[in-house]
Structure formats: C-alpha cells, structure tokens
Write a protein that holds these residues in place. Structure first.
Motif, PDB file in Angstrom:
ATOM      1  N   UNK A 273       0.832  -1.211   0.000  1.00 16.55           N
ATOM      2  CA  UNK A 273       0.000   0.000   0.000  1.00 16.55           C
ATOM      3  C   UNK A 273       0.867   1.261   0.000  1.00 16.55           C
ATOM      4  N   UNK A 274       2.002   1.205   0.710  1.00 14.04           N
ATOM      5  CA  UNK A 274       2.891   2.383   0.768  1.00 14.04           C
ATOM      6  C   UNK A 274       3.599   2.615  -0.564  1.00 14.04           C
ATOM      7  N   UNK A 275       3.760   1.541  -1.356  1.00 10.00           N
ATOM      8  CA  UNK A 275       4.506   1.648  -2.619  1.00 10.00           C
ATOM      9  C   UNK A 275       3.668   1.127  -3.781  1.00 10.00           C
TER      10      UNK A 275
ATOM     11  N   UNK B   9       1.892  -1.886  -9.113  1.00 11.11           N
ATOM     12  CA  UNK B   9       0.881  -1.925 -10.181  1.00 11.11           C
ATOM     13  C   UNK B   9       1.533  -2.227 -11.535  1.00 11.11           C
ATOM     14  N   UNK B  10       2.823  -1.845 -11.684  1.00 11.51           N
ATOM     15  CA  UNK B  10       3.476  -2.119 -12.969  1.00 11.51           C
ATOM     16  C   UNK B  10       3.993  -3.560 -13.053  1.00 11.51           C
TER      17      UNK B  10
ATOM     18  N   UNK C 296      15.402 -10.728  -7.426  1.00  5.95           N
ATOM     19  CA  UNK C 296      14.817  -9.484  -6.939  1.00  5.95           C
ATOM     20  C   UNK C 296      13.574  -9.179  -7.759  1.00  5.95           C
ATOM     21  N   UNK C 297      12.511  -8.808  -7.045  1.00  5.15           N
ATOM     22  CA  UNK C 297      11.271  -8.444  -7.740  1.00  5.15           C
ATOM     23  C   UNK C 297      11.446  -7.062  -8.365  1.00  5.15           C
ATOM     24  N   UNK C 298      10.665  -6.830  -9.415  1.00  5.56           N
ATOM     25  CA  UNK C 298      10.730  -5.525 -10.075  1.00  5.56           C
ATOM     26  C   UNK C 298      10.358  -4.401  -9.099  1.00  5.56           C
ATOM     27  N   UNK C 299       9.383  -4.666  -8.229  1.00  3.92           N
ATOM     28  CA  UNK C 299       8.960  -3.638  -7.262  1.00  3.92           C
ATOM     29  C   UNK C 299      10.092  -3.286  -6.307  1.00  3.92           C
ATOM     30  N   UNK C 300      10.882  -4.279  -5.942  1.00  4.83           N
ATOM     31  CA  UNK C 300      12.025  -4.025  -5.048  1.00  4.83           C
ATOM     32  C   UNK C 300      13.027  -3.111  -5.752  1.00  4.83           C
ATOM     33  N   UNK C 301      13.352  -3.455  -6.990  1.00  2.63           N
ATOM     34  CA  UNK C 301      14.292  -2.632  -7.759  1.00  2.63           C
ATOM     35  C   UNK C 301      13.755  -1.210  -7.910  1.00  2.63           C
TER      36      UNK C 301
END
Lengths: 240, 180
Positions: free
Chosen positions: A66-68, A73-74, B166-171
C-alpha cells in the motif's frame, strides 16, 4: 575464531533467518511447558502465537504494498515475491499486536496471564535475533583493540552480537529457573526490565546506532523508557 | 523485599540508566560516518576496476554521482537468470536519470564461453565486467549468488540484497528512493 567463521558461512544470509524461525519454534515449545502455570490453555497459547505471526507476515507485506502501490501496479508478480525486503516491519508488528488484541478480547484471554505465558517465546526470539545478527554481521560493534575483538566490516570491533547472545541466554535461564512468587504480569515485567536493562547497557558498544539529539543513541533512550515503565508497573504489581 | 528497599533499587537502576546513556553518547558520529570500505549498508562501497567482455575498463569509483546497482552473478545460477530481465528493464527506464548497473560476472566460478550467449539471450545492454581473479568476490565477501548492492551518488551502500530473484517492485522502490 574458526568456529565463528564456520557459523557465519553456514548461516550466511538469507539462511540467517533459519535461526529466528528456530528460536520461535523453541520459544513456543518452552512457552507450552509453562502455559498452564500461568493459567493459559495450550489452544489459546498456540493461537495467540500463530495468529499474530500470520498477521505479522501478511500485515507487513500488505502495508508495504500500500505504501509503494505504483511500484507494484506495474508488476503484479511482485506482490507474491519472496524478497523479504518488500516488507514493512513496523506495520507487521502493529498488525500482529492488533490480531493478538482482537483474539484476546474475543476469547477473553486474561491480558497479564497471556503475556507471562508468552515470555519464554519473547526471550527465545532475542536469542535467535542475536545469533542471526552474528551470522549476517548486522548489529555490529564499535571499533576496539580489546583482546576479544573480532574483525568485521574493515575493522576490529566489539563482538556486540556475542554480548547480546549471552545476555539474552542468561535472561531466559534466569527467568526459567528462578522461583519467585508470581503475581500475574510480574514474569513478563521482570523479563521486560532485565531485557531493556541489558539492551540499554550493550547499545553503548554498538557501531551502527541510530544517533539523535547530537549523539544520543536512540535505542538506549527507547530502552530506558521501557525500563522505567516495567519497573513502575512491577512496583504496582507488588503493592496489589 | 520491603517496598522502600525495592523503590530505592528501582530508582538507582533508572538513574544509572540515564548516566550510562549520557556517558555513552557518540559525539563524533563515528558509528555512522560511512567512510570505511565494506560490503555493508552505510559503508563506502569497496572500489574495483575490471574489464568487460568487450575489453572496456569499468572502475566503480569512477561512477560517483550516479546511483549504481552492483549485481554479482553467474550464468549457472537460476535466480541470477530470473532477475536479469527486471534489472534490464529498470536500467532502460532510469539510465537517463543517473542510474547505472554494473553486473559483475563471477568468471572465476563460471564458464567464460557461456557469458556472451547469456548476454545475447537476455539482451543485456549494461556493462558486464568479468571478475576473473575473484577479487570482487573477496572484497564483497561473497557467500551467495546473486548478491546486489544499491549504491548512492556518494558511493555509499544503502541496501544489500543477498539472494534472489529481486522483484521488479524491489528494484523500482530502491532506485526511485536513491535517485530523489
């Protein structure tokens, strides 16, 4: 020194988390042994350990998402990624406390009895964390030239993780074997006072402290407030 | 224990705590100065100079001013393979904002002939230096592959991710935070 290197190689990150999981398992087992003494059924004890634990894991990830939100979403696959860095630790803790509170209210679990019963688990977690820190090199010490210094992160340092391991182990042993007349809450509050006391003392040897107000160590200030609260509540308990 | 005795002991403990906090202040900020090179968060990233497969020399300290992801990998390592597309995607998205990827191949524990096909298979466009002697593995205390180090514009490591993929969100969260 060879033992330390072997230990660090065997439990190098991300395997250091095994030590925390093992500590939770050991702590749960110890808590089960003492639960009835504190007036808590085994079913309630297990539920009050594992529901909040589940809440910690789910809450920490959901709050982080939720914070990020734009980052997730991508790439929706990131929602179920095993990266532990995608985690809000504070959010997880708050969720775990909420889950424990709601469960306790619904099942009418007595507050202080539950905390007393969970104390071996808390004490065991501190042991697991100190070992995990030793394996990963986290929570490292200040530079020193003392004979028992260890070489870590480009300097010889206080083995602060070893100090923490012995302090947490002694705390658990003391609480386990010390036969004191127990009023509800005194077991947990004694643990809180002892643990905050050694955390306050040992933080002075840490090399990675968060500093505030021109050099004061934040963890020491937080530990001092916990110490004061625990001692004040202990005093009240003895007056009851 | 009598109430008075207990309160005296508690008061002494509380006062001793305050004295110890004051005694152990760290006025020089020596615990957080980030000047010693070590593969650890808040430490200066250990410098290295290596050649890529094309023969170009890459020196880490020469990239100061950029946000740098140092990724240690090998072709035989499944999580390394799995995270490469996300790293490439992030590189393409953020390189114009000052983001660099240095994907150091652990050539001393890899097959040199398999590197070029790997780069072509994943269409990697960032520099891939070769650690033929194992010097970077030694400086970065490598114990698991992949290992990734997010380095800020001052050359200080801000996050270490051991293992993968590593997940894309982490990067994305780490890169965006460091580019701010």
């Amino acid at each position: 020194m060879i033992m330390l290197t072997l230990f660090q190689n065997f439990f190098s990150p991300p395997r250091d988390l095994i030590l925390v999981v093992a500590a939770i398992w050991l702590g749960s087992w110890l808590a089960e042994k003492r639960a009835e003494r504190f007036g808590l059924g085994l079913n309630d004890l297990n539920n009050i350990i594992y529901y909040p634990l589940l809440g910690f894991i789910l809450g920490g990830r959901v709050l982080y998402v939720l914070e990020n939100l734009p980052a997730f979403t991508s790439d929706l696959r990131s929602l179920v990624s095993l990266n532990i860095s995608l985690f809000d630790t504070l959010g997880g803790l708050v969720t775990a406390l909420l889950v424990a509170f709601i469960y306790g209210k619904q099942r009418e679990v007595p507050f202080w009895h539950a905390l007393d019963a969970l104390t071996p688990l808390f004490a065991s977690i501190f042991i697991g964390l100190s070992l995990a820190n030793l394996a990963s090199g986290s929570a490292f010490g200040m530079e020193t030239d003392l004979p028992w210094a260890v070489t870590l992160w480009g300097a010889t340092r206080h083995p602060s993780q070893v100090y923490a391991f012995f302090a947490s182990l002694l705390t658990l042993l003391f609480l386990w074997f010390y036969k004191m007349p127990l009023k509800p809450g005194t077991f947990f509050l004694s643990f809180s006072a002892i643990t905050s006391g050694w955390l306050l003392f040992l933080e002075a040897f840490r090399g990675d402290s968060v500093l505030v107000l021109g050099g004061f160590r934040l963890a020491q200030i937080a530990s001092w407030f916990v110490l004061v609260a625990a001692l004040v509540l202990l005093d009240r308990k003895y007056l009851e | 224990m009598q109430q008075i005795q207990r309160r005296i002991i508690y008061s002494i403990l509380i006062l001793a705590g305050l004295i110890w906090i004051n005694f152990s202040t760290d006025h020089n900020s020596e615990s957080t100065n980030g000047q010693i090179p070590a593969p650890r968060q808040n430490f200066l990233a250990p410098d290295f100079s290596l050649q890529t497969i094309e023969g170009e020399t890459i020196q880490l300290s020469g990239l100061r001013g950029n946000v740098v992801l140092v990724n240690l990998w090998a072709t035989w390592c499944p999580p390394c393979r799995a995270e490469m597309p996300a790293i490439q995607k992030m590189y393409e998205e953020y390189k114009d904002d000052g983001f660099m990827v240095i994907a150091v191949n652990m050539t001393n524990q890899d097959e040199i002939n398999s590197i070029q096909p790997f780069l072509q298979e994943y269409e990697l466009t960032f520099p891939v230096p070769l650690d033929t002697s194992g010097e970077v593995a030694k400086y970065y205390n490598l114990r698991s592959l992949p290992s990734s180090y997010f380095i800020d514009r001052q050359g200080i490591i801000r996050e270490v991710v051991i293992g993968g993929p590593m997940a894309e969100a982490l990067l994305r969260t780490r890169i965006e935070s460091l580019l701010k």
